[in-house]
Scaffold this motif. Structure first.
Motif, PDB file in Angstrom:
ATOM      1  N   GLN A  51      -1.612   2.335   4.935  1.00  0.00           N
ATOM      2  CA  GLN A  51      -2.583   2.537   4.198  1.00  0.00           C
ATOM      3  C   GLN A  51      -1.951   3.235   2.868  1.00  0.00           C
ATOM      4  O   GLN A  51      -2.640   3.224   1.516  1.00  0.00           O
ATOM      5  N   SER A  52      -0.991   4.109   3.091  1.00  0.00           N
ATOM      6  CA  SER A  52      -0.446   4.756   1.731  1.00  0.00           C
ATOM      7  C   SER A  52       0.702   3.727   0.975  1.00  0.00           C
ATOM      8  O   SER A  52       1.353   4.461   0.014  1.00  0.00           O
ATOM      9  N   PHE A  53       0.696   2.489   1.157  1.00  0.00           N
ATOM     10  CA  PHE A  53       1.579   1.814   0.517  1.00  0.00           C
ATOM     11  C   PHE A  53       1.194   1.534  -0.846  1.00  0.00           C
ATOM     12  O   PHE A  53       0.147   1.676  -1.353  1.00  0.00           O
ATOM     13  N   SER A  54       2.454   1.569  -1.524  1.00  0.00           N
ATOM     14  CA  SER A  54       2.505   1.294  -3.146  1.00  0.00           C
ATOM     15  C   SER A  54       3.455   0.303  -3.318  1.00  0.00           C
ATOM     16  O   SER A  54       4.400   0.257  -2.592  1.00  0.00           O
ATOM     17  N   PRO A  55       3.535  -0.446  -4.683  1.00  0.00           N
ATOM     18  CA  PRO A  55       4.570  -1.327  -4.564  1.00  0.00           C
ATOM     19  C   PRO A  55       5.987  -1.066  -4.466  1.00  0.00           C
ATOM     20  O   PRO A  55       6.325   0.067  -5.000  1.00  0.00           O
ATOM     21  N   LYS A  56       6.661  -1.687  -4.072  1.00  0.00           N
ATOM     22  CA  LYS A  56       8.232  -1.385  -3.798  1.00  0.00           C
ATOM     23  C   LYS A  56       8.996  -2.502  -4.454  1.00  0.00           C
ATOM     24  O   LYS A  56       8.961  -3.793  -4.103  1.00  0.00           O
ATOM     25  N   GLU A  70       4.452  -6.385  -3.816  1.00  0.00           N
ATOM     26  CA  GLU A  70       3.289  -5.916  -4.550  1.00  0.00           C
ATOM     27  C   GLU A  70       2.071  -5.551  -3.896  1.00  0.00           C
ATOM     28  O   GLU A  70       1.401  -4.727  -4.303  1.00  0.00           O
ATOM     29  N   ASP A  71       2.090  -6.149  -2.851  1.00  0.00           N
ATOM     30  CA  ASP A  71       0.859  -5.738  -1.780  1.00  0.00           C
ATOM     31  C   ASP A  71       1.159  -6.059  -0.339  1.00  0.00           C
ATOM     32  O   ASP A  71       1.819  -6.937  -0.028  1.00  0.00           O
ATOM     33  N   CYS A  89       3.008  -9.517   3.604  1.00  0.00           N
ATOM     34  CA  CYS A  89       3.297  -8.893   2.278  1.00  0.00           C
ATOM     35  C   CYS A  89       3.499 -10.162   1.230  1.00  0.00           C
ATOM     36  O   CYS A  89       3.692 -11.092   1.359  1.00  0.00           O
ATOM     37  N   LYS A 164      10.156   3.076   3.654  1.00  0.00           N
ATOM     38  CA  LYS A 164       9.906   3.512   2.609  1.00  0.00           C
ATOM     39  C   LYS A 164       8.281   3.758   2.897  1.00  0.00           C
ATOM     40  O   LYS A 164       7.673   4.437   1.997  1.00  0.00           O
ATOM     41  N   VAL A 165       7.744   2.830   3.801  1.00  0.00           N
ATOM     42  CA  VAL A 165       6.208   3.207   3.823  1.00  0.00           C
ATOM     43  C   VAL A 165       5.789   3.971   5.337  1.00  0.00           C
ATOM     44  O   VAL A 165       5.391   5.024   5.219  1.00  0.00           O
TER      45      VAL A 165
END
Length: 320
Positions: A51-56, A70-71, A89, A164-165
């Motif tokens: 849920q904390s994902f942001s673009p990487k 992106e998502d 993804c 990273k997530v």
């Protein structure tokens, strides 16, 4: 997959889905359990962190092309009675330089344009072993590397999400676990040792502008390949920390579809050697033309990954 199998699949109008499988430890033997030790709790952990994902952004070396996750979308599924999480993804490529899109006309792609792919999938499946007081928990990550996507990208995308997530790593397996895997096999059929070094050097050769030189270095790489190595020799090799004059020693052991990798890294200026251990399995799925329209249907993906997980859980390895 061998080239012969690939050729046979092509001749029979079959399409190959590669399935690399990573083991991601949550707890290790002899350590206190700091992560959940029930299937439902592990799933909750996975979903809450996703849920904390942001673009990487993915690294493309020194290339100008920009690749971004992106998502993500994710859904809880079940393999038998065990809950798991299927992750999808969306990835874009931009800054593509002189690329064009050709159909009936030729369209120049601008530096601001993005080319997107929305169906990079991987599955996260929890594993629990041992008695309640000494639970050993891990997550299997199965990368659904379909025929349309670049294999290296599929693995980079999934491992980036893990690191990273989820803030986990597929590289923290104990060396003892690798040694136990080797002991189960009487002979290791395929083994490779690679040595690396980059050091300052003194050499009699120097370019004619050597009076302006501030530093000299060289990169050395040596590889050795072996077959049919007795297990005792392999376990001794895995336990040996000596890298000689090299700064990195990487040992890759292949047993069936299981690949075990031990990397020892001696960093300059540090007396402590770093040891990285990775466990990777590889399997393949062959599907006919008639099933290609279902390639990205989630129930279809689960159906195809189900037998691979069953083989892993029942045998501790991957079989065709």
């Amino acid at each position: 997959m061998s080239s012969n199998n690939q050729t046979n699949a092509e001749q029979n109008n079959e399409h190959i889905i590669q399935v690399p499988i990573y083991t991601i430890p949550l707890t290790e033997e002899g350590e206190d359990c700091i992560f959940p030790t029930k299937y439902e709790d592990i799933i909750f952990l996975i979903k809450s962190r996703l849920q904390s994902f942001s673009p990487k952004e993915l690294r493309n070396g020194k290339k100008e092309k920009k690749t971004v996750i992106e998502d993500i979308q994710y859904n809880e599924k079940k393999i038998g009675t065990i809950p798991c999480v299927l992750v999808r993804c969306t990835v874009s490529d931009s800054n593509l330089g002189d690329s064009t899109l050709e159909d009936e006309t030729v369209i120049k792609i601008s530096s601001k344009a993005k080319i997107k792919a929305e169906n990079y999938y991987f599955l996260l499946y929890p594993l629990i072993d041992g008695p309640v007081s000494k639970r050993i928990c891990s997550i299997l990550m199965l990368v659904y590397d379909d025929p349309y996507h670049d294999s290296s990208n599929s693995c980079r995308i999934s491992t980036t999400i893990i690191k990273k997530v989820l803030n986990l790593s597929p590289r923290n397996i104990k060396l003892e676990s690798v040694i136990q895997e080797v002991i189960k096999a009487a002979v290791v059929p395929d083994l490779k040792i690679t040595l690396y070094s980059m050091d300052g050097v003194t050499t009699p050769y120097a370019p004619k502008i050597s009076q302006f030189q501030t530093k000299s270095s060289q990169f050395v790489r040596k590889s050795f390949e072996y077959q049919g190595v007795p297990k005792d020799s392999v376990t001794e090799l895995l336990s040996d920390e000596d890298c000689g004059e090299f700064s990195v020693k990487e040992i890759t052991v292949n047993i069936g579809k299981k690949q075990l990798k031990v990397r020892r890294d001696v960093s300059k200026g540090l007396n402590k050697m770093k040891t990285y251990v990775e466990s990777l399995f590889n399997s393949t799925i062959s599907i006919p033309d008639s099933e290609m329209p279902k390639l990205y249907e989630e129930d279809f993906i689960i159906e195809k990954l189900h037998p691979i997980i069953n083989n892993f859980v029942s045998n501790g390895t991957i079989h065709d």
